[in-house]
Design a protein around this motif. Sequence first.
Motif, PDB file in Angstrom:
ATOM      1  N   GLY A 201       0.846  -1.194   0.000  1.00 36.90           N
ATOM      2  CA  GLY A 201       0.000   0.000   0.000  1.00 36.90           C
ATOM      3  C   GLY A 201       0.879   1.239   0.000  1.00 36.90           C
ATOM      4  N   GLU A 202       0.777   2.057   1.055  1.00 36.60           N
ATOM      5  CA  GLU A 202       1.596   3.261   1.154  1.00 36.60           C
ATOM      6  C   GLU A 202       2.882   3.043   1.950  1.00 36.60           C
ATOM      7  OE1 GLU A 202      -0.191   7.033   1.917  1.00 36.60           O
ATOM      8  OE2 GLU A 202      -2.146   6.405   1.173  1.00 36.60           O
ATOM      9  N   THR A 203       3.095   1.846   2.478  1.00 38.82           N
ATOM     10  CA  THR A 203       4.322   1.549   3.218  1.00 38.82           C
ATOM     11  C   THR A 203       5.405   1.092   2.250  1.00 38.82           C
ATOM     12  OG1 THR A 203       3.045   0.898   5.166  1.00 38.82           O
ATOM     13  CG2 THR A 203       5.346   0.199   5.076  1.00 38.82           C
ATOM     14  N   PRO A 263      -3.847  -0.089  -5.358  1.00 38.49           N
ATOM     15  CA  PRO A 263      -2.819  -0.257  -4.327  1.00 38.49           C
ATOM     16  C   PRO A 263      -1.844  -1.358  -4.698  1.00 38.49           C
ATOM     17  CG  PRO A 263      -4.917  -1.121  -3.571  1.00 38.49           C
ATOM     18  CD  PRO A 263      -5.191  -0.374  -4.836  1.00 38.49           C
ATOM     19  N   PHE A 264      -0.562  -1.101  -4.454  1.00 41.33           N
ATOM     20  CA  PHE A 264       0.515  -1.989  -4.888  1.00 41.33           C
ATOM     21  C   PHE A 264       0.987  -2.839  -3.714  1.00 41.33           C
ATOM     22  CE2 PHE A 264       4.647  -3.348  -6.233  1.00 41.33           C
ATOM     23  CZ  PHE A 264       4.644  -3.327  -7.614  1.00 41.33           C
ATOM     24  N   TYR A 265       1.032  -4.156  -3.929  1.00 36.69           N
ATOM     25  CA  TYR A 265       1.552  -5.097  -2.932  1.00 36.69           C
ATOM     26  C   TYR A 265       2.553  -6.005  -3.640  1.00 36.69           C
ATOM     27  CZ  TYR A 265      -2.225  -3.491   0.037  1.00 36.69           C
ATOM     28  OH  TYR A 265      -3.065  -2.695   0.781  1.00 36.69           O
ATOM     29  N   GLY A 266       3.824  -5.736  -3.391  1.00 32.09           N
ATOM     30  CA  GLY A 266       4.851  -6.516  -4.064  1.00 32.09           C
ATOM     31  C   GLY A 266       6.160  -5.778  -4.065  1.00 32.09           C
ATOM     32  N   VAL A 267       6.933  -5.983  -5.139  1.00 32.76           N
ATOM     33  CA  VAL A 267       8.217  -5.306  -5.311  1.00 32.76           C
ATOM     34  C   VAL A 267       8.070  -4.264  -6.418  1.00 32.76           C
ATOM     35  CG1 VAL A 267      10.608  -5.562  -6.109  1.00 32.76           C
ATOM     36  CG2 VAL A 267       9.654  -7.183  -4.464  1.00 32.76           C
ATOM     37  N   LEU A 268       8.374  -3.022  -6.091  1.00 33.63           N
ATOM     38  CA  LEU A 268       8.381  -1.940  -7.071  1.00 33.63           C
ATOM     39  C   LEU A 268       9.826  -1.634  -7.420  1.00 33.63           C
ATOM     40  CD1 LEU A 268       6.649   0.157  -8.616  1.00 33.63           C
ATOM     41  CD2 LEU A 268       7.049   1.722  -6.702  1.00 33.63           C
ATOM     42  N   ASP A 313       0.424  -8.862   4.790  1.00 31.96           N
ATOM     43  CA  ASP A 313      -0.341  -8.692   6.033  1.00 31.96           C
ATOM     44  C   ASP A 313      -0.507  -7.231   6.445  1.00 31.96           C
ATOM     45  OD1 ASP A 313      -0.533 -11.431   6.234  1.00 31.96           O
ATOM     46  OD2 ASP A 313       1.174 -11.642   7.600  1.00 31.96           O
ATOM     47  N   GLY A 314       0.164  -6.319   5.725  1.00 30.63           N
ATOM     48  CA  GLY A 314       0.084  -4.920   6.108  1.00 30.63           C
ATOM     49  C   GLY A 314       0.917  -4.582   7.325  1.00 30.63           C
ATOM     50  N   THR A 315       1.941  -5.395   7.611  1.00 33.40           N
ATOM     51  CA  THR A 315       2.793  -5.171   8.792  1.00 33.40           C
ATOM     52  C   THR A 315       4.229  -4.855   8.398  1.00 33.40           C
ATOM     53  OG1 THR A 315       3.243  -7.560   8.968  1.00 33.40           O
ATOM     54  CG2 THR A 315       1.371  -6.679  10.230  1.00 33.40           C
ATOM     55  N   LEU A 316       4.427  -4.396   7.174  1.00 32.61           N
ATOM     56  CA  LEU A 316       5.776  -4.124   6.684  1.00 32.61           C
ATOM     57  C   LEU A 316       6.473  -3.062   7.523  1.00 32.61           C
ATOM     58  CD1 LEU A 316       7.903  -4.728   4.500  1.00 32.61           C
ATOM     59  CD2 LEU A 316       6.793  -2.997   3.059  1.00 32.61           C
ATOM     60  N   ASP A 317       5.692  -2.134   8.095  1.00 27.20           N
ATOM     61  CA  ASP A 317       6.293  -1.076   8.904  1.00 27.20           C
ATOM     62  C   ASP A 317       6.774  -1.586  10.263  1.00 27.20           C
ATOM     63  OD1 ASP A 317       3.713  -1.591   9.753  1.00 27.20           O
ATOM     64  OD2 ASP A 317       3.257   0.502  10.224  1.00 27.20           O
ATOM     65  N   ARG A 318       6.479  -2.821  10.599  1.00 29.69           N
ATOM     66  CA  ARG A 318       6.866  -3.375  11.899  1.00 29.69           C
ATOM     67  C   ARG A 318       8.029  -4.344  11.819  1.00 29.69           C
ATOM     68  NH1 ARG A 318       0.904  -5.411  13.534  1.00 29.69           N
ATOM     69  NH2 ARG A 318      -0.231  -3.702  12.529  1.00 29.69           N
TER      70      ARG A 318
END
Length: 430
Positions: A201-203, A263-268, A313-318
Motif C-alpha cells: 500500500g503506502e508503506t 494499491p501496490f503489494y509486491g516489489v516496485l 499482512d500490512g505489517t511491513l512497517d513493523r
Amino acid sequence: MKILVVGGGGREHALVWKLAQSPRRPEILCAPGNPGTAEWGRNVPVGAEDVEGLLALAERERVDLTVVGPEAPLLAGLADRFREAGLRIFGPSRAAAEIEGSKGYAKALMTRVGIPTARYAAFDSYEEALRYLRSRGAPVVVKADGLAAGKGVVVARTVEEAEAALRSMMVDGVFGESGRRVVLEEMLEGREATVMAFVSGETVVPMVPAQDHKPVFDGNRGPNTGGMGTYSPVPWIDEDTMTRVESKILRPVARALVEDGRPFYGVLYAGLMLTAEGPKVIEFNARFGDPEAQVVLPRLETDLLDVLEAVLDGTLDRIEVRWSPQAAVCVILTAAGYPGSYRKGDSITGLDEDGSLQRGDQNEALIFHAGTARADDGSLVTAGGRVLGVTGLGNSLADARRAAYATVGHIRFQGMHHRTDIAAQAADLA
C-alpha cells in the motif's frame, strides 16, 4: 509451509535459493523452474503465464503462498485470479502492474504527481510520432509502450536511428502489440542505478541499490538486452540520494497508486538516472529485476519469507529489513547470437555436478540458472539467451568482481559470451 514460485529464470532461481534459507524450512515448488531451482525445490511443468493451470496447481498442492517472479503473469491477472480464489500471492494486481505494463500510464502518473522524470510524448500513430520526432530532433529515447523483455528501448543519437526504431516497432511490429504504441522521451544524462522496494500500500521499504548493464558488449556498446550483469552496492548512491529517492519517488508513486484505486503489494522497481538535478525515473517495473535480484537477494539478511508475508499482512512497517555490508557482482553468460536469435542445446561444462554452486579461488560464487535444461542423458545444456548468472561475493566490489570472473573462467559452452567490464568502473571508485 508450502511455497510456489512462478517463473523459470535466474531471478526465480535466486528467489527459490533465498526462500530455502528460511528457518521455517518451507517446501518449495517452482513452475516451471529450471535445473537450478530443482536443487532447492520441486519443479512442476506449468507455464508461468498459464493462469488457470497455476491456480489448479496451487489448489491441488494446498500452497500457502505463491511468489510471482516475471511481469507477464502479473499483467495477465495472476494475482487477481488467486485472490479471487482466496489464495495468498505475493505480487501486484493487474491494475497496479500497469505501472510496468504501460510506459504511457507510468509517465502520465509521474507527471500528474510531480515525480521527476524525462519529458515525453506518447503516440498510437506512426505518422504523428514521425512528425513529432522530426520537429524535436535527436538524441531521443524510443520506448515500446508495453512489455518487450527489457529490449524495447532504443537510445537514438540521430534522427535516422530514431526513425528506424519507430518503423521497427510501429510498422514492422517487432514487439507485437507492445510496440504499436510508443513513448518518445528526452535523453537524460548521468549515471544509471536501480532501487527496488518492498511496497505494501503506502508503506515503502527500499532495498539496497544495484546497477545493471543492458548493452550486450563491453563499453555499453551494441543492442540492449534483458541485462548482462549487475552489482551492489553502487558507490555513487549515498544516504542523501537514497533519502531523496524514497521521499520524492518511491513514496509518492505508492501513494498515487493507492489514490488511483490500484494499491501496490509486491516489489516496485525504479530504474533511475542520477542527473545533475537529482535522481529521475527512467522506468518503473512491478517485480524483482533480473539480474538485479541476483545481487540484491544475496545481501538480504532478514528472512525473505517474513518480509513477503509482512507485505501481504500490512505489517511491513513493523519488520526490520537488514542488509549485509558485503558486495555482490553478477556476470551473465549468454548464448551465441543473443539478444537476437540464439543457439540452444549446447553442453555446459565446468560446474559442480548439481550445477548450482561453484567455489572459485578462495571466494564464494553463486550460480543462478537462467536458460538451462537437462538433456536426455542428464547433462546440462543451454536452453535460452541468458544462460547462467555468476554472482561473486566479497568484502568489496573488487573482491566480488574477482570471485565472479574467477568462476566464469571455469565454465564453458559453445559460443559463450559475457561482458568483461561488469562493475569495473564502480570497483575503481569504491
